[in-house]
Design a protein around this motif. Sequence first.
Motif, PDB file in Angstrom:
ATOM      1  N   ALA A 274       0.827  -1.205   0.000  1.00  0.00           N
ATOM      2  CA  ALA A 274       0.000   0.000   0.000  1.00  0.00           C
ATOM      3  C   ALA A 274       0.863   1.257   0.000  1.00  0.00           C
ATOM      4  O   ALA A 274       0.539   2.248  -0.677  1.00  0.00           O
ATOM      5  CB  ALA A 274      -0.926  -0.004   1.219  1.00  0.00           C
ATOM      6  N   ASP A 275       1.964   1.241   0.746  1.00  0.00           N
ATOM      7  CA  ASP A 275       2.850   2.405   0.781  1.00  0.00           C
ATOM      8  C   ASP A 275       3.456   2.683  -0.588  1.00  0.00           C
ATOM      9  O   ASP A 275       3.569   3.844  -1.009  1.00  0.00           O
ATOM     10  CB  ASP A 275       3.966   2.185   1.806  1.00  0.00           C
ATOM     11  CG  ASP A 275       3.464   2.269   3.246  1.00  0.00           C
ATOM     12  OD1 ASP A 275       2.341   2.774   3.449  1.00  0.00           O
ATOM     13  OD2 ASP A 275       4.189   1.802   4.151  1.00  0.00           O
ATOM     14  N   VAL A 276       3.869   1.624  -1.294  1.00  0.00           N
ATOM     15  CA  VAL A 276       4.432   1.812  -2.631  1.00  0.00           C
ATOM     16  C   VAL A 276       3.365   2.336  -3.588  1.00  0.00           C
ATOM     17  O   VAL A 276       3.624   3.232  -4.402  1.00  0.00           O
ATOM     18  CB  VAL A 276       5.043   0.496  -3.149  1.00  0.00           C
ATOM     19  CG1 VAL A 276       5.375   0.589  -4.633  1.00  0.00           C
ATOM     20  CG2 VAL A 276       6.307   0.158  -2.358  1.00  0.00           C
ATOM     21  N   HIS A 277       2.155   1.796  -3.501  1.00  0.00           N
ATOM     22  CA  HIS A 277       1.071   2.312  -4.335  1.00  0.00           C
ATOM     23  C   HIS A 277       0.812   3.792  -4.054  1.00  0.00           C
ATOM     24  O   HIS A 277       0.576   4.588  -4.978  1.00  0.00           O
ATOM     25  CB  HIS A 277      -0.205   1.506  -4.102  1.00  0.00           C
ATOM     26  CG  HIS A 277      -0.213   0.179  -4.796  1.00  0.00           C
ATOM     27  ND1 HIS A 277      -1.119  -0.820  -4.510  1.00  0.00           N
ATOM     28  CD2 HIS A 277       0.566  -0.314  -5.784  1.00  0.00           C
ATOM     29  CE1 HIS A 277      -0.881  -1.866  -5.283  1.00  0.00           C
ATOM     30  NE2 HIS A 277       0.138  -1.578  -6.064  1.00  0.00           N
ATOM     31  N   PHE A 278       0.851   4.180  -2.792  1.00  0.00           N
ATOM     32  CA  PHE A 278       0.635   5.581  -2.421  1.00  0.00           C
ATOM     33  C   PHE A 278       1.704   6.469  -3.057  1.00  0.00           C
ATOM     34  O   PHE A 278       1.398   7.539  -3.623  1.00  0.00           O
ATOM     35  CB  PHE A 278       0.648   5.727  -0.901  1.00  0.00           C
ATOM     36  CG  PHE A 278       0.553   7.148  -0.424  1.00  0.00           C
ATOM     37  CD1 PHE A 278      -0.669   7.807  -0.373  1.00  0.00           C
ATOM     38  CD2 PHE A 278       1.697   7.846  -0.041  1.00  0.00           C
ATOM     39  CE1 PHE A 278      -0.759   9.130   0.057  1.00  0.00           C
ATOM     40  CE2 PHE A 278       1.622   9.164   0.388  1.00  0.00           C
ATOM     41  CZ  PHE A 278       0.386   9.796   0.433  1.00  0.00           C
TER      42      PHE A 278
ATOM     43  N   GLY B  75      -6.051   2.898   3.798  1.00  0.00           N
ATOM     44  CA  GLY B  75      -7.314   3.523   4.147  1.00  0.00           C
ATOM     45  C   GLY B  75      -8.448   3.132   3.229  1.00  0.00           C
ATOM     46  O   GLY B  75      -9.534   3.719   3.289  1.00  0.00           O
ATOM     47  N   HIS B  76      -8.227   2.145   2.378  1.00  0.00           N
ATOM     48  CA  HIS B  76      -9.246   1.700   1.429  1.00  0.00           C
ATOM     49  C   HIS B  76     -10.069   0.568   2.040  1.00  0.00           C
ATOM     50  O   HIS B  76      -9.509  -0.345   2.665  1.00  0.00           O
ATOM     51  CB  HIS B  76      -8.618   1.224   0.123  1.00  0.00           C
ATOM     52  CG  HIS B  76      -7.990   2.335  -0.648  1.00  0.00           C
ATOM     53  ND1 HIS B  76      -7.081   2.122  -1.659  1.00  0.00           N
ATOM     54  CD2 HIS B  76      -8.120   3.686  -0.554  1.00  0.00           C
ATOM     55  CE1 HIS B  76      -6.685   3.280  -2.153  1.00  0.00           C
ATOM     56  NE2 HIS B  76      -7.302   4.239  -1.497  1.00  0.00           N
ATOM     57  N   ASP B  77     -11.354   0.607   1.845  1.00  0.00           N
ATOM     58  CA  ASP B  77     -12.246  -0.454   2.298  1.00  0.00           C
ATOM     59  C   ASP B  77     -12.271  -1.546   1.229  1.00  0.00           C
ATOM     60  O   ASP B  77     -12.997  -1.449   0.243  1.00  0.00           O
ATOM     61  CB  ASP B  77     -13.655   0.108   2.533  1.00  0.00           C
ATOM     62  CG  ASP B  77     -14.612  -0.943   3.084  1.00  0.00           C
ATOM     63  OD1 ASP B  77     -14.203  -2.116   3.205  1.00  0.00           O
ATOM     64  OD2 ASP B  77     -15.775  -0.594   3.361  1.00  0.00           O
TER      65      ASP B  77
END
Length: 492
Positions: A284-288, A439-441
């Motif tokens: 998720a951090d890399v995607h961000f 933070g994605h559901d």
Amino acid sequence: MTATGTSTPSPALLPPYLNEWVARQRWFASKGSVPALASIGEWSLPTPDAGVRIRTLLVYDTRADDSSAGAASTLYQLPLTERTIPLPGGDAALIYAAPIDAAGPGLARYLYDAPHDPAYAAALLSLMLRGGASPAADNDQADAAGESEAGTTAHDVTDSRVLRGEQSNTSIIYDVTDAAGRPATPIICKVFRALHPGENPDVAVQTALARAGSRLVPQPVGSVSGHWTGADPHTPDAQTVRGHLAFAQEFLPGVEDAWRTALTAAQAGTDFSTQARSLGAATADVHFDLARVMPSQDATATVRAATIAGMRDRYRAAVREVPQLAEHAASVDRIFDRAETANWPALQRIHGDYHLGQVLNVPGRGWALVDFEGEPLKPLNERVRPDVPLRDVAGMLRSFAYAASTIAMDFPDHDPAAIAHWAAECRTAFLEGYATASGHDLFAQSALLDAFELDKAVYETVYETRNRPTWLPIPLAAVRALCAAAEEAPPP
């Protein structure tokens, strides 16, 4: 340092010994055939070593036709060193030795695959560390230029060796020292064998992430790019194009990839959920960061329809090779229908070929994501296109399933229920880690995630049918489970 480009007014056919050598290489696309290679140009590197000449040919196969999977349009990079005396310890890299009466005094008699030659390895890295460009010339058909990334401490090469086992590229490992002569962080340089116009995703993405301050990727050292013309024999007047030729980054020695780490845990029955959760967060951090530093776009109705249409096309094509898939047609349609009307996130750059083997477990540092080239079978213009991040999530979920299935196949005495439980815990933990960090559901996006996971499993059925038929039950089971769940799900 300058890399000199030379012109080739018309494609020059290579000698038979080079064709025969290329035919045996793992990176050559047209397996089972001997090519008739032609060079459209070359670029060279200077070296202080006496009796050594370094040049890199850009070649295509004139014998390839439309039946050979597009090999005619594949441009290969062929780095060579010519030596007047044999390279010590270089027998395995020797391509050709000219007869004594065919070479006079001072002329090159020995031809080597250059990545195995320390002279080439040192010259290539020096081009990146110190920068350099080929001189401009209107009639040049190939040139190269090196670019260095700030922050590297490498100064001199003390040793180099080629990484074993690669297929599509050739990687050189360097031991280096800093300006004070002290050992510095090792470097790995990937020499691209098949060349494509445009930025190589591995170079562009990792460099962008590193410049954004990410520590979840190896830090880049530098790259070499070049331009060429006439790569396609059918379009001799093609415009000049530019692309990447090589890419260097920090090498992380003595580390295992996440695939080996996960297999060890699965075999021992050790809980892996903590590692899976942290891997989800790292993803998720890399995607961000990718969304921050590279272009993105809205998932319009047109984009959604085109993406799902591609999934349907791949399913129909897979049914022709894997007839067992046909029985799930109604459920597959239901999954894709639900996905098209689901809530889509913005499209952005992603990894594109994400699985446990693309992540390194670095002691004291955590996870490091590598190999951002994307799915190698896709054209370059598709690999650099913004996509849905859930494609990467689905790829990792399938990888956990493969790890569990591998243990089940290799160790039939293991309890199948325990292995399945291990995989389910990894899946849940990875999704939890990703959702918390992003933070994605993901529950709200389950319909879309199901579609990407199904698309990946369908691809796997074709791959296993062609390459490992005994493994076909693994992706077939995934398709069956996804389709069964779709039948039980309430209508959208």
